[in-house]
Every structure is written in structure tokens, then in C-alpha cells.
Design a protein around this motif. Structure first.
Motif, PDB file in Angstrom:
ATOM      1  N   LEU A 178       0.843  -1.207   0.000  1.00  0.00           N
ATOM      2  CA  LEU A 178       0.000   0.000   0.000  1.00  0.00           C
ATOM      3  C   LEU A 178       0.879   1.258   0.000  1.00  0.00           C
ATOM      4  N   LEU A 179       1.896   1.234   0.815  1.00  0.00           N
ATOM      5  CA  LEU A 179       2.807   2.381   0.877  1.00  0.00           C
ATOM      6  C   LEU A 179       3.483   2.609  -0.480  1.00  0.00           C
ATOM      7  N   GLY A 180       3.936   1.515  -1.095  1.00  0.00           N
ATOM      8  CA  GLY A 180       4.588   1.632  -2.410  1.00  0.00           C
ATOM      9  C   GLY A 180       3.646   2.187  -3.461  1.00  0.00           C
ATOM     10  N   VAL A 181       2.399   1.748  -3.432  1.00  0.00           N
ATOM     11  CA  VAL A 181       1.403   2.250  -4.386  1.00  0.00           C
ATOM     12  C   VAL A 181       1.225   3.757  -4.208  1.00  0.00           C
ATOM     13  N   PHE A 182       1.062   4.183  -2.950  1.00  0.00           N
ATOM     14  CA  PHE A 182       0.800   5.611  -2.726  1.00  0.00           C
ATOM     15  C   PHE A 182       2.047   6.459  -2.924  1.00  0.00           C
ATOM     16  N   ARG A 183       3.206   5.872  -2.828  1.00  0.00           N
ATOM     17  CA  ARG A 183       4.416   6.605  -3.233  1.00  0.00           C
ATOM     18  C   ARG A 183       4.304   6.982  -4.720  1.00  0.00           C
ATOM     19  N   ASP A 243      -4.317  10.270   4.159  1.00  0.00           N
ATOM     20  CA  ASP A 243      -5.774  10.247   4.330  1.00  0.00           C
ATOM     21  C   ASP A 243      -6.400   9.128   3.496  1.00  0.00           C
ATOM     22  N   GLU A 244      -5.903   8.991   2.275  1.00  0.00           N
ATOM     23  CA  GLU A 244      -6.438   7.927   1.396  1.00  0.00           C
ATOM     24  C   GLU A 244      -6.135   6.553   1.979  1.00  0.00           C
ATOM     25  N   MET A 245      -4.912   6.380   2.471  1.00  0.00           N
ATOM     26  CA  MET A 245      -4.543   5.077   3.039  1.00  0.00           C
ATOM     27  C   MET A 245      -5.373   4.773   4.283  1.00  0.00           C
ATOM     28  N   LEU A 246      -5.548   5.798   5.134  1.00  0.00           N
ATOM     29  CA  LEU A 246      -6.348   5.599   6.351  1.00  0.00           C
ATOM     30  C   LEU A 246      -7.787   5.217   6.027  1.00  0.00           C
TER      31      LEU A 246
END
Lengths: 233, 301
Positions: free
Chosen positions: B76-81, B215-218
Motif C-alpha cells: 500500500l505504501l509503495g502504491v501511494f508513493r 488520508d487515502e490510506m487511512l
């Protein structure tokens, strides 16, 4: 869809007349090597598909609409993820053979995303493949059968080959480009089509600017079959 | 395993007094050992950080565990990066295809869809889902198919780069899911409680690339549908942005706990148990103990 498009069919474009970005994506007339090292010249004449609605409404055969051949994902060049889309004119020949394949299979035939036309700039386009000519289809489902076993893929490969000697399939197996293990690959080879409305006397100069339309009016009624008949289900 | 409790309080909270914090820690430590024994856990790793008091506490938090599905937090972190950099659009369509290649020998493999918890994704085989939808199903229903599709798009090196950029130690992502060749070669994704805590803290504090990305990840994490871990030890009103991880010998949960009237706390619970035993309710019990310690012992005493 506006009235002109519905009456006259899709506009045919000479890719040499397109803007620089599109020419660099579609690479009209360029030679590409296939996996065996043979060189093939990329298509030059494309249908311009202005919108998703037009793609849905443009029937190439009774059961295949243009939208099924232009489905792609983010592996395609960003410009070709938007409308207008461009697809080689030979796609109508592919649709003709797929219609016969559908009849022989006795069920609806579903082309996968990225399984129809793939531009030379598509991330799956490494060597020349008929997908770049609009003459190949990856079928992932027939009727309700998702194709993922040797048994079902072999079965439909046999049916496809029996339809015509022009149809080439990939045997079941794991090697991308040589085999298929989650779809039936059907292709007709490296066919290019120059619609009769086109003059081919110049290779790299813009042609006269008047629009050229394919899908002759005499066939329009067949293509615009009622939706209930035209559904690929 | 060094089964030793240690307090790593970042700074001493003003309220309550130091002695009550220490007493609470001792009590918590005793309770956790009891839970570990009661559930015959082979290994237990815990880390939490309370934004209200700035208390940080951990137990065996640098020990590596099989990541199971908690590795999806790193994906998820990699995607949002990539999204934050403009290299990827959340609305971009992705071909849903059950065919991947092993990182070991490039051999293709397919997921066993019967084991995947998420028909919402494999029901789209041959069609497309957007990056946003895949990220959502990867987290909320732990879809392996969505995970591998996202790993294919973003790439393992980018995921690891995201962890490195944010200085998150203690998370090793080497491969996607069900890559049996990689598993046989000993290439597994691993996490520590501290590693996951750091990742979640960055998201909770809006420091993982941008506030918008966080915010999107949360928003996705708050929709988690598997609630037998941390949420099961909390009052029903608690909101938890979290990701579980389960295989035959591990049961993990890592999340951010939001309670009415206070700042959130971040909690990671990693458990390993004998395969024949089943996962039990150890994670929920640890979650309850920590909630009691924070919400009752400290704040209501």
C-alpha cells in the motif's frame, strides 16, 4: 454518438497524418522483428474511435463490437488509454473470423483486457506480434468457462484451427509469446488493410484533409443490429 | 527469542505520575506473559505508541516474523508513493489476470483462488479494476490476487525503496503472494513489530509522502473487514485502521486505534504458534490488555 458518425461509420486515418505523439506511439510503416527475427511492417491505416459510446455501438459483426478490441489497461501508452482510440483497419477481418469461431464454439467469446489491439508502445509489446496489427485476440472466457486448464485451452484451440487454415493458435504452456496458459490466443498473422477510400500513393506525406470513412453505407444496417441480437452473450 | 520486556518511553508523560506508568508497564508485562503461556505461543512481538501520552512500549519488537498479509501494508505504501509522485493514477485501469512470474526463475504461477478471501477481485478476471479498487480489496479483504497485481505494477524494488525513503527498518518485502518457488528458496517477507509500528505511525501522523496520501490510506485501512484481532479487544465504538496477517502458524494485527476524546494509539501484535494449535484469541486478548492499560490504568486512575 453524433448523427454523422452513426450514418457514415468510423473515420479512417492515415497514421502519418496524426500528431507527433501519436505517430511515435503507433509507429506507422516501421519494421519490427518478431521473436524469430523476421521483420514485419506496422500498419498505417487506423480507425479513429472517438468515444466509448461509439466503440460500443460500432458492430464489426453480429456479436463483436469495436470496444472489445480496444480494451486495455495502464500497460498501454497513456495517450491510447484515452479517446479517441486508434485501431488498425484489419481488425474487421479478425472480427469476421472470431464470429465464425464463436459459431463453432457454440458460446459467447470474450476477449481479455489487453487481449485485442496493443500498440507497439504497449508494455507487453516487445517483439512484433499480430496484436500490434489488430489481428490477434486473447480469449479468456467462452460461455461461462474461464480458460485456465490445458484441457479447455486445447479443446478451443482445436475448434479455432478447424474454422480456417488462416487461424493460428498458441499451444498450452507457460512461455509467454510461445504458449498461452490462461487464454486462447487466436491470430491471423501480420495482415494490413488499406480501405478502398484510401489512396496509397504517398507513404509519409499527409493526404488530402477531407475525412475518409469506412464501413460502407450498404452494410450499415447489418452492423447496427438490434442490441438484443448484438450482445455477445 | 529474548523474552524480555523493556520500556522505551520516548518521554515521560506529564499525567499520570511516573510511578503509575511504571506500575502499569509491569502489570502489562505480567499479563502478556500470561497470555503467551495460556495460548502456548512460540513467539510474541508487540509494539505500541500512544500519541496521547507519547508513551512507547514494546516487547520483543525487533524479532522478525513471517509477514503473512501484513506485507500488504508495505505494498500500500509503495502504491501511494507512486500515486503521490504522479507516476500512477488511482483511477488507472488494471487488467485482472491470475498469472504471475516467480522472482526466482521467472516461471509463471497462478494463485489458488479457492484460498483467496476475495471474490470481488477474481470475479473480474479478464476485465479491469482500478488501482484504487485493488488497493481497497488488498487491504480490506486481504485479496492476494489484488496484491500480486499491485506488486506487478509497482514492483518490489519500488516498495523497498518506499520503506528505505521513509527510514522504516524491520520490514523486508522480497516477493508477492504464493510464489512457491521463492518460498522454497527461503525468500520470504518478514516484519518486526517495530517496523510495522513505524510505518503506521507515519500514516497516522500524515508523514507518509503527503497528508493526502495518508488520508487515502487511512480511509482504506478503516474499512478493514477482518476484525478478530485488535478490534475484538476494544469497545465497539473504537475505530481501527488496521491490517491483519494470517497463515497456518502466525496471526498478526497492526493498526491505529481511534477512541473518542483522545489521540490515537498505534499497536502491532505479532504471534506465532504451533501449526496444530490454531490461532486462538491471543491477539484480541493482548489488544484488550493494552487498551485496559492505556484507557483505564493510566487515564482513569
Amino acid at each position: 454518438m453524433n448523427h454523422e458518425e452513426s450514418e457514415q461509420g468510423l473515420k479512417v486515418v492515415d497514421a502519418f497524418d496524426l500528431d507527433d505523439e501519436l505517430r511515435s506511439i503507433l509507429k506507422p510503416g516501421e519494421l519490427l522483428r518478431d521473436a524469430q527475427g523476421r521483420r514485419h511492417r506496422l500498419p498505417r491505416y487506423f480507425y479513429e474511435v472517438p468515444s466509448h459510446e461509439v466503440a460500443l455501438a460500432t458492430r464489426l459483426t453480429a456479436h463483436f463490437a469495436m470496444n472489445e478490441f480496444v480494451l486495455n489497461d495502464l500497460k498501454e501508452a497513456p495517450r491510447l488509454q484515452q479517446y479517441p482510440r486508434y485501431i488498425p483497419c484489419a481488425v474487421r477481418i479478425l472480427a469476421f473470423y472470431l464470429e465464425h469461431f464463436r459459431s463453432a464454439a457454440g458460446a459467447s467469446v470474450h476477449i481479455a483486457v489487453n487481449g485485442g489491439y496493443r500498440s507497439p508502445s504497449h508494455k507487453m509489446s516487445q517483439n512484433a506480434s499480430p496484436h500490434m496489427w489488430g489481428t490477434a485476440a486473447d480469449v479468456y472466457r467462452i460461455g461461462s468457462n474461464i480458460l485456465r486448464t490445458k484441457e479447455t485451452i486445447d479443446k478451443y484451440n482445436d475448434i479455432a484451427e478447424d474454422v480456417s487454415d488462416e487461424i493460428h493458435v498458441l499451444p498450452y504452456g507457460p512461455v509467454t509469446g510461445k504458449n498461452a496458459d490462461d487464454h486462447v490466443h487466436i491470430d491471423l498473422g501480420y495482415i494490413t488493410l488499406a480501405p478502398r477510400e484510401i489512396s496509397e500513393d504517398r507513404m509519409e506525406h499527409p493526404q488530402e484533409s477531407k475525412p475518409r470513412f469506412a464501413f460502407e453505407e450498404r452494410r450499415a444496417k447489418e452492423r447496427r443490429a438490434p442490441a438484443s441480437v448484438a450482445e455477445n452473450e | 527469542m529474548v523474552a524480555k520486556a523493556r520500556s522505551t518511553a520516548a518521554r515521560v508523560p506529564v499525567q499520570p505520575a511516573q510511578d503509575s506508568v511504571a506500575a502499569a508497564e509491569v502489570s502489562l508485562y505480567r499479563n502478556l506473559l500470561k497470555i503467551k503461556n495460556d495460548h502456548t505461543l512460540e513467539d510474541l512481538g508487540i509494539s505500541f505508541y500512544d500519541a496521547e501520552t507519547t508513551v512507547q512500549w514494546s516487547y520483543n519488537a525487533d524479532a522478525y516474523f513471517h509477514a503473512a498479509s501484513t506485507m500488504k501494508l508495505a505494498v500500500l505504501l509503495g502504491v501511494f508513493r507512486q500515486v503521490d509522485r504522479g507516476d500512477l493514477a488511482l483511477d488507472a485501469p488494471v487488467h485482472v489476470r491470475n498469472r504471475f512470474t516467480s522472482i526466482v526463475n521467472q516461471e509463471p504461477f497462478m494463485l489458488d483462488l479457492g484460498r483467496d478471501a476475495d471474490p470481488d477481485v477474481y470475479g473480474h478476471l479478464g476485465k479491469t479494476l482500478t488501482i484504487r479498487e485493488l488497493a481497497y480489496w488488498m487491504i480490506t479483504k486481504s485479496s492476494n490476487l489484488a496484491t500480486n497485481l499491485l506488486v506487478d505494477i509497482v514492483g518490489i524494488p519500488t516498495i523497498q525503496l518506499a520503506l528505505d525513503e521513509l527510514e522504516i527498518d524491520g520490514i523486508r518485502v522480497l516477493r508477492g503472494v504464493e510464489d512457491s518457488r521463492a518460498f522454497e528458496a527461503g525468500l520470504n517477507n518478514e516484519v518486526t513489530a517495530h517496523g510495522l509500528l513505524k510505518l503506521l505511525r507515519l500514516i497516522a501522523e500524515g508523514k507518509a509522502y503527503s497528508q493526502k496520501a495518508c488520508d487515502e490510506m487511512l480511509e482504506i485501512l478503516l474499512d478493514q473487514q477482518f476484525r478478530s484481532g485488535i478490534p475484538a479487544g476494544l469497545p465497539k465504538a473504537a475505530r481501527v485502521a488496521h491490517k491483519t496477517g494470517n497463515i497456518s502458524t502466525v496471526h498478526h494485527d497492526a493498526g491505529i486505534v481511534y477512541l473518542e476524546g483522545r489521540k490515537p494509539y498505534v499497536l502491532v501484535i505479532l504471534t506465532q504458534f504451533p501449526a496444530e494449535q490454531g490461532r486462538g484469541k491471543a491477539v484480541a486478548e493482548v489488544s484488550r490488555d493494552i487498551f485496559n492499560t492505556l484507557a483505564e490504568s493510566i487515564y482513569e486512575s
